[in-house]
Design a protein around this motif. Structure first.
Motif, short mmCIF file in Angstrom:
data_model
loop_
_atom_site.label_atom_id
_atom_site.label_comp_id
_atom_site.label_asym_id
_atom_site.label_seq_id
_atom_site.Cartn_x
_atom_site.Cartn_y
_atom_site.Cartn_z
N GLY A 360 0.82 -1.20 0.00
CA GLY A 360 0.00 0.00 0.00
C GLY A 360 0.85 1.25 0.00
N LYS A 361 0.31 2.32 0.59
CA LYS A 361 0.97 3.62 0.57
C LYS A 361 1.96 3.73 1.73
CE LYS A 361 -1.78 4.55 -2.81
NZ LYS A 361 -1.28 4.43 -4.19
N VAL A 362 3.18 4.14 1.37
CA VAL A 362 4.24 4.32 2.35
C VAL A 362 4.96 5.62 2.03
CG1 VAL A 362 6.39 3.37 3.30
CG2 VAL A 362 4.53 1.83 2.66
N SER A 363 5.40 6.33 3.06
CA SER A 363 6.16 7.55 2.86
C SER A 363 7.31 7.58 3.86
CB SER A 363 5.27 8.79 3.06
OG SER A 363 4.80 8.84 4.40
N GLY A 364 8.29 8.47 3.57
CA GLY A 364 9.41 8.61 4.49
C GLY A 364 10.18 7.32 4.65
N TYR A 365 10.60 7.05 5.90
CA TYR A 365 11.39 5.86 6.19
C TYR A 365 10.48 4.80 6.78
CZ TYR A 365 15.30 2.99 7.79
OH TYR A 365 16.18 1.95 7.98
N PHE A 366 9.87 3.99 5.90
CA PHE A 366 8.99 2.89 6.30
C PHE A 366 7.82 3.40 7.14
CE2 PHE A 366 13.12 0.97 5.52
CZ PHE A 366 12.80 -0.11 4.73
N GLN A 367 7.23 4.50 6.73
CA GLN A 367 6.10 5.08 7.43
C GLN A 367 4.83 4.80 6.64
OE1 GLN A 367 6.77 6.66 10.35
NE2 GLN A 367 4.61 7.00 10.84
N LEU A 368 3.93 3.96 7.19
CA LEU A 368 2.67 3.65 6.52
C LEU A 368 1.79 4.89 6.56
CD1 LEU A 368 3.90 0.87 7.08
CD2 LEU A 368 1.62 0.01 7.61
N SER A 369 1.20 5.24 5.38
CA SER A 369 0.50 6.52 5.32
C SER A 369 -0.66 6.51 4.34
CB SER A 369 1.48 7.63 4.92
OG SER A 369 2.07 7.34 3.67
N GLY A 370 -1.44 5.45 4.30
CA GLY A 370 -2.58 5.43 3.40
C GLY A 370 -3.17 4.05 3.25
N LYS A 371 -3.92 3.87 2.17
CA LYS A 371 -4.62 2.62 1.94
C LYS A 371 -3.63 1.48 1.66
CE LYS A 371 -8.84 4.71 0.09
NZ LYS A 371 -9.77 4.76 -1.08
N GLY A 372 -4.03 0.29 2.11
CA GLY A 372 -3.19 -0.86 1.86
C GLY A 372 -3.75 -2.13 2.47
N GLU A 373 -3.03 -3.22 2.29
CA GLU A 373 -3.38 -4.53 2.85
C GLU A 373 -2.25 -5.00 3.75
OE1 GLU A 373 -6.02 -6.38 -0.87
OE2 GLU A 373 -4.05 -7.20 -0.36
N LEU A 374 -2.61 -5.35 4.98
CA LEU A 374 -1.65 -5.86 5.95
C LEU A 374 -1.97 -7.32 6.23
CD1 LEU A 374 0.63 -5.38 8.06
CD2 LEU A 374 -1.19 -4.80 9.69
N ILE A 375 -0.96 -8.17 6.11
CA ILE A 375 -1.13 -9.59 6.38
C ILE A 375 -0.32 -9.95 7.61
CG2 ILE A 375 -0.69 -11.92 5.53
CD1 ILE A 375 -1.26 -11.00 2.75
N LEU A 376 -1.01 -10.49 8.61
CA LEU A 376 -0.38 -10.97 9.83
C LEU A 376 -0.70 -12.46 9.96
CD1 LEU A 376 -1.38 -8.03 12.22
CD2 LEU A 376 0.84 -8.40 11.14
N HIS A 377 0.24 -13.28 9.59
CA HIS A 377 0.06 -14.73 9.63
C HIS A 377 -1.16 -15.12 8.81
CE1 HIS A 377 3.31 -14.94 12.48
NE2 HIS A 377 2.72 -14.02 13.22
N ASN A 378 -2.27 -15.53 9.43
CA ASN A 378 -3.43 -16.00 8.66
C ASN A 378 -4.53 -14.95 8.57
OD1 ASN A 378 -2.22 -18.50 8.31
ND2 ASN A 378 -3.08 -19.32 10.20
N THR A 379 -4.21 -13.70 8.85
CA THR A 379 -5.23 -12.65 8.84
C THR A 379 -4.82 -11.54 7.88
OG1 THR A 379 -5.76 -13.10 11.16
CG2 THR A 379 -6.50 -11.00 10.25
N LYS A 380 -5.75 -11.14 7.03
CA LYS A 380 -5.54 -10.03 6.10
C LYS A 380 -6.43 -8.87 6.50
CE LYS A 380 -6.95 -10.33 1.81
NZ LYS A 380 -6.99 -10.69 0.36
N ILE A 381 -5.80 -7.70 6.71
CA ILE A 381 -6.53 -6.51 7.14
C ILE A 381 -6.40 -5.46 6.03
CG2 ILE A 381 -6.74 -4.72 8.90
CD1 ILE A 381 -5.28 -6.62 10.82
#
Length: 821
Positions: A360-381
């Motif tokens: 998704g959207k990232v700015s600066g030094y690994f700074q999440l800053s907008g729409k995207g999909e995050l996957i944590l093991h078996n969960t997608k957010i």
């Protein structure tokens, strides 16, 4: 002048004549000129001439005295001395015949002797030539021909001169070879005022060729830098190639701040491909393309201070374009950059070794800053994220959660690829492999092959240019002992070339001396089915032998130099602190792209070299006989099969490391399962694998039987794949082992013919052989085969790999079972 023209030569003065001359000379002039060893050869008092040069006032009388060591010009009480060893007579054809002037060249001045007629001119020319020759101890081999003598005196060696007026050399001393008053050839220059020292090649008074340049101390007040030199302000040492006084070609520069650059130069600036080690940044290293002294193009930057690696595009010394960042903790970032920052408007992929990922959207030094999909093991957010990736704390707005997702596995490519090749398909989606990745290296290779602009023309022009040029600069090991004559006519495809003497001048000057190709001349493209395998094998052998030597010669042959540089660049990309399993798709694409571009280079040597991954329809070489015989036309193997061993022999260790990292977790289970199965006795192992009962009984009853020995031979053969690196060789070895298990073990055991055994009998026996072979890293090997063997191997390879995947899965499951217990 002809042989009789040397009759006007005059003898040296005797002692009485010299004594009378010194007595007549004014005291001030006598103090300047009189030396015990000095003898007069010719005087303007006897043979009148006048001298003109920049140091003499016009309109005033002067006299010239030619001694055995100097030419002295006297004007009043002023004496100008010109050492004969560093004085050249520069006569042109028109000057020699029509003019009464004799031009002379010295290191820092030009002067002319003006004669009243040709007789006077001839006398002075003869005396000058002979006296100069005597002063530098040149044997007078051409005493009767003045032209030859003057030509013989143009080049001089091991002469020294201290410059006092020259704008570029003032305060320095040059020792070495000369040509017409200028440093030319090998020599040494040193200047104690500005600390500059140079040892190497010169051309017409400028650094040209290979040389070592040093600056021993900082520039002192009043010292002079050469006006034609580059900006040497920060460079304290340069060792490399020069052109017209500027760094040009390959060279190594060391800077006053401790930086060190190895690479290409053009007109005094870094341009091409090279790497620099930055001392003030903890020895951080950049390796890649340069334009106009700036990092520009594709490159790799290892930041030793922040401990990360960047692989991607640069523009004006900044990250610009698509690129990848790998941190020392294993975090993977694939993004689009501009001026060293991530472009927020474009999607960015972040992945961690622990399975966490974000697209998704990232700015600066690994700074999440907008729409995207995050996957944590078996969960997608899915939602809008704000937060730092490394801190692991995010503010999520408009979130939706999907707990059915299986982490990154949901993005695996599984439609038609074997399960073992599962790789997250999001990888390599932002960065694309481009031919520009190694553009500077391939352009350098083109220049070494005789194409100054880095490009090549049509097949016919390229073929002639490359062989004619390369045979001039190559060592004797690439030249046939008796070069065959070039055919009066030959055909490349449908392009017919005329005889050699009607070719362009740049090709014709060498085409009569060297062959166009190390094999027979390329003839025509035919589709005759009547071919002999022996001719095919012979041609393949010739091409393999030549390419093998070329790729192995990393010091002289352009192909060998290019392959060494590609190997180094590939190793820098995927080893060290940036080694990561996430880079495997990039490593695979780079390897295939490397072969593709090398294929294009090799086709300059062999214009009918097979197209990529395709069997050549038909291609032949005509023999010396003028009769067209179908036996003279042969087919050769694919271009990939010829290049694969040469390329993968160099990059395989680095590439296979990525496969090992990709299968690191599975390999732990595989090793555990393999260890447990090997602890069992052969009989117990055969029983657990549900091998045919006849084999189990045979194994327990007669462990030394021929069938058991054949089985052990198959295990030893399969174990040898760990010593191979070419995908087709490994696959052929595995296919052969599988076939031997069926033919030499299973069929004799069952007493049947080929085809009577089924998979239920063959597969357990193959597992038995694999366990006893104790093949390491089998998962990585199978993945490697799927990527690099199927497209070029015969039918049956896919079936074999599928069986070995089943074997690998069984052993991994055994490791999982032990882990649970």
């Amino acid at each position: 002048m002809s042989a009789g023209d040397m009759d006007g030569a005059r003898a040296y003065w005797n002692k009485d004549q010299m004594s009378q001359f010194w007595e007549r000379l004014p005291d001030k002039l006598r103090v300047c000129l009189e030396q015990p060893h000095r003898v007069m050869r010719l005087s303007s008092d006897d043979v009148p001439v006048t001298v003109s040069c920049a140091s003499i006032k016009k309109g005033t009388g002067n006299k010239a005295y030619l001694f055995n060591d100097i030419l002295a010009v006297v004007q009043g009480h002023v004496v100008l001395e010109f050492p004969l060893a560093l004085t050249w007579v520069c006569l042109s054809a028109t000057n020699q015949q029509a003019s009464y002037k004799i031009p002379l060249q010295c290191p820092e001045s030009e002067l002319s002797l003006h004669c009243k007629d040709l007789t006077v001119k001839q006398t002075w020319l003869i005396c000058l030539a002979e006296t100069i020759g005597s002063s530098i101890h040149v044997p007078m081999l051409c005493m009767n021909v003045l032209d030859n003598l003057l030509e013989q005196l143009k080049e001089r060696h091991q002469l020294s001169y201290a410059y006092s007026q020259h704008p570029d050399w003032k305060g320095g001393t040059y020792t070495g070879s000369w040509l017409n008053g200028l440093p030319h050839g090998h020599g040494e220059y040193g200047n104690s005022n500005n600390g500059i020292q140079y040892k190497g090649e010169f051309l017409n008074g400028k650094y040209h060729g290979h040389g070592l340049w040093l600056k021993c101390h900082w520039q002192m007040k009043g010292s002079v830098e050469p006006s034609w030199s580059p900006a040497f302000g920060k460079i304290r040492q340069y060792n490399g190639h020069w052109k017209n006084g500027l760094m040009d070609g390959f060279g190594v520069a060391k800077y006053t701040d401790g930086d060190e650059y190895h690479g290409d130069w053009t007109a005094g600036v870094r341009q091409g491909h090279g790497y620099i080690i930055e001392a003030d940044q903890g020895k951080s290293r950049y390796s890649g393309d340069w334009i106009n002294d700036q990092r520009h193009g594709y490159g790799i930057y290892d930041d030793k201070v922040r401990r990360y690696r960047y692989l991607g595009n640069f523009q004006h010394d900044c990250y610009h374009g698509t690129g990848i960042v790998i941190t020392s903790t294993g975090t993977y970032c694939e993004a689009t950059f501009a001026a060293n920052k991530v472009v927020e408007s474009q999607d960015t992929l972040l992945m961690d070794p622990n399975g966490r990922s974000f697209l998704g959207k990232v700015s600066g030094y690994f700074q999440l800053s907008g729409k995207g999909e995050l996957i944590l093991h078996n969960t997608k957010i899915t939602g809008s994220f704000v937060g730092n990736w490394f801190e692991g704390k995010f503010q999520i707005n408009h979130a939706s959660m999907d707990c059915s997702a299986c982490g990154a596995e949901s993005y695996a490519i599984s439609d038609h690829h074997p399960p073992i090749t599962h790789i997250d398909q999001r990888l390599c989606s932002i960065t694309k492999v481009s031919n520009a990745k190694w553009k500077a290296l391939f352009e350098r290779c083109h220049r070494r092959l005789g194409f100054p602009d880095g490009e090549h023309g049509s097949d016919s022009d390229s073929l002639l240019s490359i062989w004619n040029y390369w045979h001039l600069v190559s060592s004797c090991q690439y030249k046939p002992s008796t070069p065959p004559a070039i055919h009066k006519q030959f055909v490349i495809g449908n392009t017919r070339l005329t005889r050699a003497n009607s070719l362009p001048s740049k090709l014709n000057r060498t085409s009569k001396r060297h062959p166009v190709s190390p094999v027979k001349q390329p003839f025509s493209h035919v589709d005759s089915p009547e071919l002999k395998k022996s001719n095919n094998d012979r041609l393949c052998h010739v091409m393999k032998e030549y390419l093998g030597k070329a790729f192995a010669d990393s010091e002289h042959h352009p192909l060998g130099i290019l392959m060494k540089q590609l190997e180094t660049f590939y190793h820098e990309s995927y080893c060290g602190i940036g080694a990561s399993r996430f880079l495997l798709p990039h490593g695979i694409c780079d390897a295939k792209n490397m072969i593709k571009q090398l294929h294009n280079i090799v086709r300059l040597f062999f214009p009918r070299f097979p197209d990529d991954n395709q069997q050549l329809s038909m291609y032949g070489f005509r023999r010396s006989s003028p009769i067209d015989d179908p036996e003279d036309y042969v087919s050769i193997a694919t271009g990939y099969s010829l290049l694969q061993p040469l390329v993968f022999g160099r990059i395989f260790p680095t590439l296979f490391t990525l496969y090992v990292l990709q299968h690191e977790k599975d390999n732990q289970l595989y090793c555990r399962g393999l260890f447990n199965l090997n602890r069992l006795s052969p009989t117990d192992l055969a029983s657990q694998l549900e091998c045919p009962q006849l084999f189990v009984k045979h194994l327990s009853a007669d462990p030394e039987s021929d069938i058991v020995k054949a089985l052990h031979c198959c295990s030893k053969k399969l174990a040898q794949i760990s010593t191979l690196f070419t995908a087709t060789e490994i696959l052929a070895h595995m296919v052969s082992t599988f076939t031997e298990v069926e033919q030499n073990v299973l069929l004799p055991l069952l007493g049947g013919s080929k085809g009577c055994s089924g998979a239920d009998d063959l597969l357990p026996m193959a597992i038995f052989v694999t366990v006893k072979a104790n093949v390491p890293l089998l998962g990585a090997v199978l993945h490697y085969l799927c990527d690099f063997a199927f497209d070029w191997y015969e039918e049956g390879g896919d079936y074999t790999v599928t069986n070995y995947e089943v074997i690998y899965s069984y052993i991994v499951d055994e490791g999982k079972r032990l882990q649970l217990t």
